[in-house]
Design an enzyme around this catalytic site. Structure first.
Site, PDB file in Angstrom:
ATOM      1  N   ASP A 128      -6.809  14.906 -19.264  1.00  0.00           N
ATOM      2  CA  ASP A 128      -7.785  15.898 -18.807  1.00  0.00           C
ATOM      3  C   ASP A 128      -7.366  17.318 -19.190  1.00  0.00           C
ATOM      4  O   ASP A 128      -7.835  18.292 -18.585  1.00  0.00           O
ATOM      5  CB  ASP A 128      -7.953  15.817 -17.287  1.00  0.00           C
ATOM      6  CG  ASP A 128      -9.176  14.997 -16.896  1.00  0.00           C
ATOM      7  OD1 ASP A 128      -9.820  14.443 -17.794  1.00  0.00           O
ATOM      8  OD2 ASP A 128      -9.471  14.905 -15.693  1.00  0.00           O
ATOM      9  N   ASP A 161       1.370   8.352 -12.480  1.00  0.00           N
ATOM     10  CA  ASP A 161       1.162   9.763 -12.794  1.00  0.00           C
ATOM     11  C   ASP A 161       2.094  10.180 -13.931  1.00  0.00           C
ATOM     12  O   ASP A 161       3.048   9.480 -14.270  1.00  0.00           O
ATOM     13  CB  ASP A 161       1.408  10.623 -11.558  1.00  0.00           C
ATOM     14  CG  ASP A 161       0.222  10.591 -10.602  1.00  0.00           C
ATOM     15  OD1 ASP A 161      -0.831  10.056 -10.985  1.00  0.00           O
ATOM     16  OD2 ASP A 161       0.357  11.089  -9.462  1.00  0.00           O
ATOM     17  N   ASP A 215       4.512  12.226 -14.351  1.00  0.00           N
ATOM     18  CA  ASP A 215       5.949  12.419 -14.182  1.00  0.00           C
ATOM     19  C   ASP A 215       6.647  11.169 -13.677  1.00  0.00           C
ATOM     20  O   ASP A 215       7.816  11.230 -13.291  1.00  0.00           O
ATOM     21  CB  ASP A 215       6.208  13.579 -13.219  1.00  0.00           C
ATOM     22  CG  ASP A 215       5.613  13.336 -11.844  1.00  0.00           C
ATOM     23  OD1 ASP A 215       4.467  12.855 -11.789  1.00  0.00           O
ATOM     24  OD2 ASP A 215       6.272  13.636 -10.830  1.00  0.00           O
ATOM     25  N   ASP A 233      -6.705   8.700  -3.571  1.00  0.00           N
ATOM     26  CA  ASP A 233      -5.863   7.536  -3.334  1.00  0.00           C
ATOM     27  C   ASP A 233      -6.016   7.023  -1.900  1.00  0.00           C
ATOM     28  O   ASP A 233      -6.155   5.819  -1.661  1.00  0.00           O
ATOM     29  CB  ASP A 233      -4.399   7.869  -3.636  1.00  0.00           C
ATOM     30  CG  ASP A 233      -3.973   9.206  -3.053  1.00  0.00           C
ATOM     31  OD1 ASP A 233      -4.766   9.827  -2.311  1.00  0.00           O
ATOM     32  OD2 ASP A 233      -2.845   9.650  -3.340  1.00  0.00           O
TER      33      ASP A 233
END
Length: 692
Positions: A269, A328, A330, A422
């Site tokens: 994104d 994600d 990281d 989530d």
């Protein structure tokens, strides 16, 4: 002077000269010491007959004291240097004049956030300033009352003070005491809930309770049975993640899973052209090496992460896959992550989610990351594990989890209605009857935000989103037919109200407003066990899952109360659907996780697709940099800020500490003093990453 030195050189002492080098000051001292300290003591207490020995030991003792004095001077100089560094940082903050307000307004203009959120923050800040000015006035008044020997003339002061005491007793103390009692009751209820969770965790450890596989894996060496390798879709949502994109893509591409059974989606994104080029180039290189990987980019970032995942799940090829793993940018899963999580789905058709715990590569980077580690260790070790074992439900952490795609579809899929997509999907899946499993022994490495600014924005999103979701989901929870009364009660009373609403409310109200006000209205009081003993006990329970963090138990208690300001404002904005509740800011990454993770990848047994991180195409990167140069120059440099609400509360608490000192309230004084210092350090952004 010379004879005495000559006489000393002629001595034949039993001691051996020892040269002690000291870094501060920059010279050495020759210390003559006897073999044992008992000799020195004996020499000091010896009778006058042994004058020569006493004189020698006296000189030795003088040198020892001199050495210790030099060491103390070195410590004092180090302490002075530290104080000077802190003072310099404070001076730079004040001189720069960079406050949180300017950046928040800029972000609101960029995100086109409705202006009512700024009005709320202005009113909230005005209330804090009102309490501060009131406390300063009351402190001055109480100091004058303390020294009644000052001349106020003809008893006017006595009359004014008596009138103030009457107003205080009749009008101020009763509502303040009522609010204090309500907050104390909420505090005790929340403490009881925390204690029950800890007892549940202790029972799990004692009985060695773990999630069990429905179907035991076959023995591949004996040739009995066939291994369970279903079709798995792996998604990596990211946005401008230039610092961490390489190691996350590398870790996912090295997952130990059949190549024809796994598809990797890199969901980008990014609105930064350079980040887009780097990520797309990295995906292309892994694809050339044989990885089954795709790159997807959205021009319009609608719905943030939820919209990104929803767009990816709408692809036609997704119907060929049974499970989806989400990481994600990281997060770096170990190669055996899927082999440790996916087998729990075999033979368990009611299972919708398998969640792994997080571990942190930079937990010892600074004080802020250490305190975050305490909080998150308790969250995973206690909250997630206990709820997973006894309720088969917990909030999805948004990453390091594997979903059954059928569960996502039956629950309505990803929705952009909140900033906690989530938790939203987890609650809806629970209402549909799906069960969850939390694996405490399966870890996925990631990194913690190292600056207070990034952590503050993350906590705002994490505490405003649940209140948004509560407003939206309450009718659905009440009307749900797949779960019973007790699970509905757990969702409403414990999951949302107690842990998401009551906790930040009483923490801020009780310790940041009511406690300092009771110093000026002593008729309303808080007992010492509320101020000291119960919070200390709760902090002790919170720190149990991370025993190495015990030295930080006091900073942890103070910092949690300090963060209650951010959590309270976020909770209010989410509950009343204010503009700031819809802010979704990507947490800043430092990329520190790359070093340890890439080294571990190299040390592990090489997989067919494993390779070292590639060097980007520099010609292409430079061309993109040149094309986006004006945009890069327009961006502001990173800097530490001054946080006004925290500074205002620091002055309020320190003023109340001064009033407490006048009234000789020991425990209250120390708590208010150290809590005020904690607010002061956070308000000046002296915790976390420091930027020169």
């Amino acid at each position: 002077m010379a004879p005495s030195l000559w006489w000393w050189s002629e001595e034949k002492p039993r001691a051996t000269p020892v040269v002690v080098k000291m870094s501060n000051p920059n010279y050495s001292v020759v210390e003559l010491s006897s073999p044992e300290e008992e000799d020195e003591l004996a020499a000091i207490s010896s009778p006058p007959a042994s004058r020569r020995l006493r004189g020698k030991n006296a000189k030795q003792l003088t040198w020892v004291l001199l050495l210790r004095a030099h060491r103390a001077a070195g410590c004092l100089s180090s302490l002075a240097a530290a104080v000077s560094a802190v003072a310099g940082a404070v001076r730079r903050r004040v001189a720069a004049g960079k406050t949180d307000a300017a950046d928040e307004e800029q972000e609101e203009r960029e995100a086109r956030v409705p202006p009512q959120s700024r009005g709320l923050r202005a009113r909230f800040y005005s209330c804090i300033r009102f309490f501060l000015f009131l406390s300063l006035a009351l402190l001055a008044f109480e100091v004058a009352a303390h020294y009644q020997s000052w001349s106020f003339g003809y008893g006017v002061f006595d009359w004014v003070y008596s009138a103030w005491v009457g107003i205080r007793v009749q009008y101020l103390a009763p509502p303040l005491q009522l609010l204090a009692n309500v907050c104390v009751v909420l505090f005790l209820i929340q403490s009881a809930d925390r204690l029950v969770l800890c007892l549940g965790c202790f029972w799990i450890k004692l009985r060695k309770i773990k999630p069990m596989l429905k179907v035991q894996p076959p023995d591949l060496e004996s040739g009995d049975g066939k291994a369970y390798f279903p079709m798995v879709l792996v998604q990596i949502p990211m946005c401008n993640e230039k610092e961490v994109y390489q190691q996350s893509i590398a870790a996912v591409c090295n997952l130990d899973w059949p190549r024809n059974k796994m598809l990797i989606q890199v969901l980008d994104d990014s609105d930064d052209p350079l980040a887009r080029v780097l990520i797309e180039e990295e995906v292309a290189k892994w694809k050339n090496d044989g990885a089954n990987i795709l790159y997807r980019h959205r021009e319009i970032r609608e719905g943030y992460k939820a919209g990104n995942l929803k767009s990816a799940m709408s692809c036609s090829y997704v119907r060929d896959y049974e499970f989806v793993a989400i990481f994600d940018a990281d997060f770096q899963p170990t190669p055996d992550f899927l082999k440790k999580t996916v087998p729990y789905f075999e033979g368990n058709e009611e299972l919708g989610l398998v969640q792994a715990r997080w571990s942190f590569v930079n937990k010892d980077e600074n004080l802020l990351t250490r305190l975050q580690n305490i909080n998150l260790c308790f969250h995973f070790e206690v909250e997630q594990q206990v709820n997973g074992i006894f309720l088969n439900f917990f909030g999805f952490n948004g990453t390091a989890g594997v979903w059954r795609i059928k569960a996502l579809e039956e629950s309505g899929g990803w929705m952009e209605r909140t900033t906690v997509e989530d938790m939203d999907i987890a609650v809806r899946a629970h209402l549909c009857g799906w069960k969850f499993i939390f694996l405490n022994d399966v870890e996925c490495q990631c990194e913690l935000p190292e600056s207070y600014e990034a952590y503050r924005k993350q906590q705002h999103r994490w505490h405003s989103g649940p209140m948004q979701l509560f407003r939206l989901c309450l009718p659905e929870i009440i009307n749900a037919k797949q779960i019973g009364f007790w699970k509905k009660s757990n969702l409403v009373l414990l999951f949302f109200l107690l842990r998401k609403l009551i906790l930040p409310f009483y923490s801020f109200t009780l310790f940041c407003i009511i406690l300092p006000m009771t110093m000026f209205v002593p008729e309303a009081e808080l007992p010492p066990w509320v101020v000291c003993f119960v919070p200390a006990t709760m902090s002790f329970l919170n720190i149990l899952p991370s025993p190495k963090s015990f030295p930080f138990i006091v900073p942890y208690l103070l910092f949690e109360n300090t963060m209650s300001v951010t959590k309270f404002t976020a909770m209010v904005s989410g509950l009343f659907q204010l503009g700031s509740a819809y802010e979704w800011v990507v947490t800043k990454k430092s990329g520190r996780s790359s070093e340890g993770d890439l080294l571990s990848l190299v040390e592990k047994e090489k997989l067919p697709l494993q390779r070292h991180l590639s060097v980007p195409n520099l010609d292409h990167v430079n061309a993109v940099k040149d094309s986006s140069l004006p945009q890069l120059h327009d961006r502001k440099k990173k800097h530490n800020k001054i946080y006004r609400k925290e500074l205002a509360l620091a002055l309020l608490l320190l003023t109340a500490a001064a009033r407490s000192l006048l009234s000789a309230q020991g425990i209250h004084f120390y708590f208010l003093l150290f809590q005020g210092i904690s607010f002061l350090l956070v308000g000046l952004d002296l915790i976390g990453e420091q930027i020169e």
